[in-house]
Each structure stands twice: as C-alpha cells, then as structure tokens.
Design a protein around this motif. Structure first.
Motif, PDB file in Angstrom:
ATOM      1  N   UNK A   1      38.570  36.753  31.171  1.00  0.00           N
ATOM      2  CA  UNK A   1      38.162  35.911  32.308  1.00  0.00           C
ATOM      3  C   UNK A   1      39.376  35.412  33.076  1.00  0.00           C
ATOM      4  N   UNK A   2      40.426  35.062  32.357  1.00  0.00           N
ATOM      5  CA  UNK A   2      41.684  34.661  33.011  1.00  0.00           C
ATOM      6  C   UNK A   2      42.231  35.800  33.864  1.00  0.00           C
ATOM      7  N   UNK A   3      42.247  36.998  33.299  1.00  0.00           N
ATOM      8  CA  UNK A   3      42.760  38.168  34.020  1.00  0.00           C
ATOM      9  C   UNK A   3      41.955  38.401  35.286  1.00  0.00           C
ATOM     10  N   UNK A   4      40.643  38.363  35.166  1.00  0.00           N
ATOM     11  CA  UNK A   4      39.778  38.590  36.321  1.00  0.00           C
ATOM     12  C   UNK A   4      40.029  37.545  37.410  1.00  0.00           C
ATOM     13  N   UNK A   5      40.143  36.293  37.029  1.00  0.00           N
ATOM     14  CA  UNK A   5      40.398  35.223  37.995  1.00  0.00           C
ATOM     15  C   UNK A   5      41.718  35.435  38.723  1.00  0.00           C
ATOM     16  N   UNK A   6      42.745  35.850  37.993  1.00  0.00           N
ATOM     17  CA  UNK A   6      44.058  36.057  38.611  1.00  0.00           C
ATOM     18  C   UNK A   6      44.048  37.283  39.528  1.00  0.00           C
ATOM     19  N   UNK A   7      43.337  38.321  39.144  1.00  0.00           N
ATOM     20  CA  UNK A   7      43.226  39.498  40.014  1.00  0.00           C
ATOM     21  C   UNK A   7      42.538  39.108  41.317  1.00  0.00           C
TER      22      UNK A   7
ATOM     23  N   UNK B   1      50.518  34.482  38.926  1.00  0.00           N
ATOM     24  CA  UNK B   1      49.292  35.224  38.591  1.00  0.00           C
ATOM     25  C   UNK B   1      49.615  36.483  37.793  1.00  0.00           C
ATOM     26  N   UNK B   2      50.658  37.202  38.178  1.00  0.00           N
ATOM     27  CA  UNK B   2      51.053  38.406  37.440  1.00  0.00           C
ATOM     28  C   UNK B   2      51.550  38.058  36.032  1.00  0.00           C
ATOM     29  N   UNK B   3      52.250  36.942  35.900  1.00  0.00           N
ATOM     30  CA  UNK B   3      52.690  36.489  34.586  1.00  0.00           C
ATOM     31  C   UNK B   3      51.490  36.154  33.704  1.00  0.00           C
TER      32      UNK B   3
ATOM     33  N   UNK C   1      52.693  48.540  30.484  1.00  0.00           N
ATOM     34  CA  UNK C   1      53.427  48.301  31.729  1.00  0.00           C
ATOM     35  C   UNK C   1      53.123  46.909  32.290  1.00  0.00           C
ATOM     36  N   UNK C   2      51.889  46.482  32.153  1.00  0.00           N
ATOM     37  CA  UNK C   2      51.495  45.156  32.650  1.00  0.00           C
ATOM     38  C   UNK C   2      52.259  44.073  31.899  1.00  0.00           C
ATOM     39  N   UNK C   3      52.333  44.206  30.591  1.00  0.00           N
ATOM     40  CA  UNK C   3      53.077  43.230  29.779  1.00  0.00           C
ATOM     41  C   UNK C   3      54.572  43.319  30.083  1.00  0.00           C
ATOM     42  N   UNK C   4      55.080  44.536  30.249  1.00  0.00           N
ATOM     43  CA  UNK C   4      56.509  44.719  30.544  1.00  0.00           C
ATOM     44  C   UNK C   4      56.878  44.075  31.878  1.00  0.00           C
ATOM     45  N   UNK C   5      55.998  44.185  32.865  1.00  0.00           N
ATOM     46  CA  UNK C   5      56.300  43.570  34.153  1.00  0.00           C
ATOM     47  C   UNK C   5      56.270  42.053  34.039  1.00  0.00           C
ATOM     48  N   UNK C   6      55.357  41.536  33.242  1.00  0.00           N
ATOM     49  CA  UNK C   6      55.321  40.088  32.985  1.00  0.00           C
ATOM     50  C   UNK C   6      56.660  39.643  32.403  1.00  0.00           C
TER      51      UNK C   6
END
Length: 118
Positions: free
Chosen positions: A12-18, A45-47, A71-76
C-alpha cells in the motif's frame, strides 16, 4: 513494543508513492527539472518505494520475476548513500520512460494487493 508490518501495508505504501510520482510526471519534465520541491519529494517517494520493496518477502517478489526488484532497492540506496551523484535526467527517466518506469510497477503492486486481500 514494536509491531511488525505486513506485506500488504508495504505494498500500500508503494502504491501510494507511485501515485504521487504519477502526479509529478503529469506536470512535465521542465517543471520537475526546475522545481526543487518536486525533486526532493520525488527522491523521498523513490526512497520509500525502495525501502518498502526491500521489506517484501522474497517469496512474494518471486511471483513477478521480471520486475526489477533489486534495481529498485539499489536505486534507493543510491539516493540515500550517494545523493550527490544523482542525475535529474536519470530520475526523470525512472519516472517517465515507457519501459523501465517506476510507474510500470503499479499493476504488479495492485495485483499483489488484490492477492493478499482475498
């Protein structure tokens, strides 16, 4: 006593940030490049997305092996630990590219939410 969060809350957090990122994309690249407030909000939001993805169990992520979870975690991690190396054009591409956009994660997250909610 700390309470452990479940996967549904992280999703839900991910969806809200997207959805927040989608609103920035709608403003256009020029607004993003010129508006430091939007840039910083996007970084946050990306973090948050990267941290929430990192908290999801591997079994859940394995259901969508084509999703670039790592990749998502690496970019964070880059945003947090190497913030001075951030290229705004790269961030924009992550937000708005047709194939590799963070927004492409939305239907995967929605499907996982649906699965876990039933």
């Amino acid at each position: 006593m700390t309470q452990k969060r479940n996967s549904l809350l992280f999703l839900s957090d991910i969806l809200q940030e997207i959805e927040g990122i989608e609103s920035y994309v709608a403003m256009g690249k020029q607004e993003f490049l010129q508006n430091e407030t939007i840039q910083r909000a996007t970084f946050y939001r990306l973090q948050t997305i990267g941290e929430a993805v990192n908290k999801l169990p591997d079994e859940l992520k394995a259901k969508y092996p084509d999703t670039p979870w790592r990749d998502i975690v690496a970019f964070r991690n880059l945003l947090v630990h190497r913030y001075w190396r951030i290229d705004l054009n790269v961030v924009w591409a992550i937000m708005d590219s047709d194939e590799d956009s963070i927004i492409q994660l939305k239907p995967v997250v929605q499907e996982l939410i649906k699965e876990l909610s039933s």
